[in-house]
Motif scaffolding. Structure first.
Motif, mmCIF file in Angstrom:
data_model
loop_
_atom_site.group_PDB
_atom_site.id
_atom_site.type_symbol
_atom_site.label_atom_id
_atom_site.label_comp_id
_atom_site.label_asym_id
_atom_site.label_seq_id
_atom_site.Cartn_x
_atom_site.Cartn_y
_atom_site.Cartn_z
ATOM 1 N N VAL A 198 13.938 9.144 3.966
ATOM 2 C CA VAL A 198 13.074 8.599 2.903
ATOM 3 C C VAL A 198 12.559 7.230 3.340
ATOM 4 O O VAL A 198 13.065 6.653 4.301
ATOM 5 C CB VAL A 198 13.831 8.489 1.550
ATOM 6 C CG1 VAL A 198 14.251 9.860 1.059
ATOM 7 C CG2 VAL A 198 15.029 7.567 1.651
ATOM 8 N N TYR A 199 11.576 6.728 2.606
ATOM 9 C CA TYR A 199 10.930 5.480 3.006
ATOM 10 C C TYR A 199 11.631 4.216 2.502
ATOM 11 O O TYR A 199 11.462 3.158 3.061
ATOM 12 C CB TYR A 199 9.508 5.436 2.443
ATOM 13 C CG TYR A 199 8.465 6.156 3.253
ATOM 14 C CD1 TYR A 199 8.208 5.809 4.572
ATOM 15 C CD2 TYR A 199 7.699 7.157 2.688
ATOM 16 C CE1 TYR A 199 7.231 6.437 5.300
ATOM 17 C CE2 TYR A 199 6.709 7.806 3.398
ATOM 18 C CZ TYR A 199 6.477 7.435 4.715
ATOM 19 O OH TYR A 199 5.497 8.070 5.422
ATOM 20 N N ASN A 200 12.314 4.329 1.356
ATOM 21 C CA ASN A 200 12.825 3.089 0.774
ATOM 22 C C ASN A 200 14.173 3.311 0.084
ATOM 23 O O ASN A 200 14.588 4.440 -0.142
ATOM 24 C CB ASN A 200 11.804 2.495 -0.210
ATOM 25 C CG ASN A 200 11.491 3.453 -1.352
ATOM 26 O OD1 ASN A 200 12.398 4.078 -1.911
ATOM 27 N ND2 ASN A 200 10.234 3.610 -1.698
ATOM 28 N N ASN A 201 14.831 2.204 -0.221
ATOM 29 C CA ASN A 201 16.166 2.288 -0.821
ATOM 30 C C ASN A 201 16.141 2.805 -2.252
ATOM 31 O O ASN A 201 17.118 3.381 -2.714
ATOM 32 C CB ASN A 201 16.845 0.918 -0.755
ATOM 33 C CG ASN A 201 17.291 0.628 0.664
ATOM 34 O OD1 ASN A 201 18.121 1.350 1.227
ATOM 35 N ND2 ASN A 201 16.702 -0.387 1.276
ATOM 36 N N PRO A 318 5.915 4.506 -2.171
ATOM 37 C CA PRO A 318 7.042 4.833 -1.298
ATOM 38 C C PRO A 318 7.136 3.911 -0.081
ATOM 39 O O PRO A 318 8.198 3.443 0.271
ATOM 40 C CB PRO A 318 6.757 6.273 -0.880
ATOM 41 C CG PRO A 318 5.879 6.807 -1.940
ATOM 42 C CD PRO A 318 5.060 5.653 -2.425
ATOM 43 N N PHE A 319 6.002 3.647 0.545
ATOM 44 C CA PHE A 319 6.070 2.742 1.695
ATOM 45 C C PHE A 319 5.035 1.623 1.573
ATOM 46 O O PHE A 319 5.381 0.498 1.279
ATOM 47 C CB PHE A 319 5.903 3.527 3.004
ATOM 48 C CG PHE A 319 6.055 2.650 4.201
ATOM 49 C CD1 PHE A 319 7.220 1.923 4.397
ATOM 50 C CD2 PHE A 319 5.042 2.527 5.133
ATOM 51 C CE1 PHE A 319 7.361 1.080 5.496
ATOM 52 C CE2 PHE A 319 5.186 1.695 6.237
ATOM 53 C CZ PHE A 319 6.337 0.978 6.415
ATOM 54 N N GLY A 320 3.772 1.933 1.767
ATOM 55 C CA GLY A 320 2.758 0.878 1.716
ATOM 56 C C GLY A 320 2.304 0.504 3.113
ATOM 57 O O GLY A 320 2.363 -0.657 3.524
ATOM 58 N N GLY A 340 8.634 0.649 -1.572
ATOM 59 C CA GLY A 340 8.777 0.184 -0.193
ATOM 60 C C GLY A 340 8.056 -1.120 0.087
ATOM 61 O O GLY A 340 8.418 -1.843 1.020
ATOM 62 N N LEU A 341 7.045 -1.442 -0.710
ATOM 63 C CA LEU A 341 6.265 -2.659 -0.448
ATOM 64 C C LEU A 341 7.135 -3.905 -0.443
ATOM 65 O O LEU A 341 6.992 -4.781 0.405
ATOM 66 C CB LEU A 341 5.178 -2.828 -1.523
ATOM 67 C CG LEU A 341 3.878 -2.063 -1.320
ATOM 68 C CD1 LEU A 341 2.995 -2.214 -2.532
ATOM 69 C CD2 LEU A 341 3.149 -2.544 -0.072
ATOM 70 N N GLN A 342 8.075 -3.956 -1.403
ATOM 71 C CA GLN A 342 8.907 -5.161 -1.500
ATOM 72 C C GLN A 342 9.905 -5.262 -0.349
ATOM 73 O O GLN A 342 10.533 -6.302 -0.166
ATOM 74 C CB GLN A 342 9.619 -5.212 -2.843
ATOM 75 C CG GLN A 342 10.429 -3.988 -3.140
ATOM 76 C CD GLN A 342 10.884 -3.942 -4.588
ATOM 77 O OE1 GLN A 342 10.928 -4.957 -5.269
ATOM 78 N NE2 GLN A 342 11.214 -2.762 -5.071
#
Lengths: 410, 152
Positions: A198-201, A318-320, A340-342
């Motif tokens: 996955v892309y982010n936590n 999800p990502f950015g 995901g951006l942050q």
């Protein structure tokens, strides 16, 4: 190793970040010495999606053609099984797909499989975005299936009542997306995957309790595609360009927040322009420029012409990827505190993170950067360094994938 | 005028117009594309992409007040389109298409499917309401399953 990638909605040239991710992951694994092959779904009679340009892919690919009436789990499963079995992979990667993904997982159960999720497909059958009534939705289909089933069906109401169902809604109908059977099949597919990427936590958290074989791997860029282009000094009357790249017409991308921030700023100063990759619209401001959809090389040039990049998404992006692209070019980024951006932007170092939908805070950050050319340059340089260290495709693949592949075969 | 079949697209709304024109060029490469637009619609994304632009009053309310509706139908009939394309599945657009009576009429829906539109007023009405009826039946069936069975 022979690695098969299944993407039911692959597009090339790419429409969005998911096909780019598949492309770069495959290319990176190929560079590591693996044999890779793409299997993608194609509907020739569909006018929205252009046929995949296989000649520009650096790896081999097989189209799995189907018609609308073939969109049945048994037929689709059989078509992909037949195609993949001919190639005999060691591992199958399940890439983008919606309600048919569990079906394909079952059809290819004789291979070790790894899944990549690009948005929130297993958590939000309504629109795979966890986005409802202009806001992020706190629910999760895996934990609150009954509430999510109601939301999904009501969301599809207009489409079902029109008597013209296709694609997403038709898949939902054909797999009986409301049923216990579908829910069980989805959970079983998630447990069956040797790994889920996955892309982010935030997404990793959503899978808690179902599987712990989850890896967070962001997307990346090839540095040669986004050459460093340091910010120059602005001439006296030259406007500072604030750039929103990507599919800005999409409601989740938060163009409204940026325009409101622009209104606030314009009352104080007129030394900026906001450029957006969106088609002509009825909204007109003296400081707002619509650029239309741009191709890859045009986008690169736009990053270089811009001074500040803003990604004001209001969903859990999800990502950015656009933020990484802008940072690679050497631009400071102001992003919303979503998904995901942050995790990409380091606040005060490579840009700013503001509370989503808070146009006043966004305007404040823009003003800080508009006032300080040196700060823009400093943040832009720091962004480039961060991309070189963390988001270079080949490094990403080398760092993360070998242990995942070994784990899948163990 | 050319020998190519004239294909008209009625843009009562212009969002995603370039994408539609691109899709039509791919699936109907032989067609001469004519865009029909309202005088107030933004044109810059469309005018360079089509072979001909026709500007007509398309607002139902304005047409009603000015009595321009029969003139609109007559004007479009005279154009003698081979194919007439609409983008939205509304009864008023489908009826308008039937009254213009092109050789072929099609509905190009946003999810990518192309559906033929019936040619007479009666068959348009019959098709429209039978689709609505079966749509309602399907929706209510699924709703009952969602409301009265629980997923555990």
């Amino acid at each position: 190793m022979r690695l098969a990638f299944i993407d039911q909605v692959f597009t090339w040239p790419p429409l969005g970040g998911a096909p780019l991710d598949v492309y770069n992951t495959m290319q990176g694994l190929q560079d590591l010495g693996h044999e890779v092959h793409l299997f993608y779904g194609t509907q020739k009679e569909n006018w929205v999606v252009d046929p995949v340009d296989e000649s520009s892919l650096p790896f081999s690919a097989t189209a799995v053609p189907y018609l609308q009436e073939d969109l049945e789990p048994a037929i689709i499963g059989e078509k992909y099984r037949e195609a993949v079995d001919q190639w005999k992979p060691d591992i199958v990667f399940q890439c983008f797909g919606f309600f048919m993904k569990p079906t394909l997982t079952k059809a290819l159960a004789h291979y070790p499989q790894i899944a990549r999720y690009y948005a929130y497909e297993p958590f939000c059958p309504s629109n795979y975005r966890l986005f409802r009534r202009d806001k992020s939705c706190p629910k999760n289909y895996l934990r609150t299936p009954n509430a999510c089933r109601r939301c999904t069906l009501l969301g599809m109401r207009a489409n079902l009542l029109s008597g013209h169902t296709a694609d997403y809604v038709l898949e939902y109908e054909n797999v009986q997306g409301w049923s216990q059977h579908y829910y069980d099949e989805l959970i079983s597919s998630l447990k069956q995957y040797k790994s889920i990427i996955v892309y982010n936590n935030f997404t990793k958290e959503l899978l808690k309790g179902v599987t712990d074989r989850v890896h967070v791997i962001g997307g990346g860029v090839h540095l040669k595609d986004f050459p460093y282009h340091p910010l120059g000094t602005k001439a006296e009357q030259e406007k500072t360009i604030i750039f929103l790249p990507g599919r800005a017409e999409d409601q989740t991308k938060g163009l409204g927040s940026l325009l409101k921030a622009g209104e606030i700023l314009y009352k104080k100063r007129q030394d900026f322009e906001i450029w957006v990759t969106i088609g002509a619209s009825e909204i007109t401001y003296p400081w707002y420029k619509t650029l239309g959809w741009k191709n890859f090389s045009e986008i690169m040039a736009l990053y270089q012409q811009s001074d500040i990049c803003v990604v004001p998404s209001i969903w859990e992006e999800p990502f950015g990827l656009v933020a990484v692209e802008a940072m690679a070019t050497g631009r400071p980024c102001i992003v919303a505190d979503v998904g995901g951006l942050q995790e990409i932007v380091v606040p005060e170092e490579t840009g700013y993170i503001y509370k989503r939908d808070n146009e006043k805070e966004l305007a404040q950050h823009l003003e800080t950067l508009l006032n300080d050319e040196e700060l823009r340059q400093k943040m832009g340089d720091a962004g480039r360094k961060r991309v070189e260290d963390n988001y270079e495709w080949n490094k990403l693949i080398e760092r993360h994938y070998p242990p995942i592949l070994e784990e899948a075969l163990s | 005028m050319t020998d190519r079949p004239r294909l008209a697209i009625l843009f009562n709304e212009t969002n995603e117009a370039p994408k539609l024109i691109k899709g039509i060029r791919r699936l109907r490469p032989e067609a001469e594309i004519v865009a029909i637009l309202s005088p107030r619609a933004p044109r810059q994304d469309i005018e360079n992409e089509v072979d001909e632009l026709i500007i007509l009053e398309l607002s139902p309310l304005r047409l009603l007040f000015t009595g321009g509706f029969p003139g609109l139908i007559r004007g479009l009939r005279k154009e003698n389109f081979h194919t007439f394309v609409i983008r939205y599945n509304t009864l008023k657009l489908k009826l308008l298409t039937a009254w213009i009576s092109p050789q072929k009429a099609e509905l190009w829906l946003s999810h990518g499917t192309v559906t033929a539109i019936e040619k007479s007023t009666f068959s348009v009405l019959k098709d429209h309401f039978s689709r609505k009826f079966t749509g309602w039946i399907r929706f209510l069936t699924y709703l009952c399953r969602v409301l009265f069975t629980r997923v555990k």
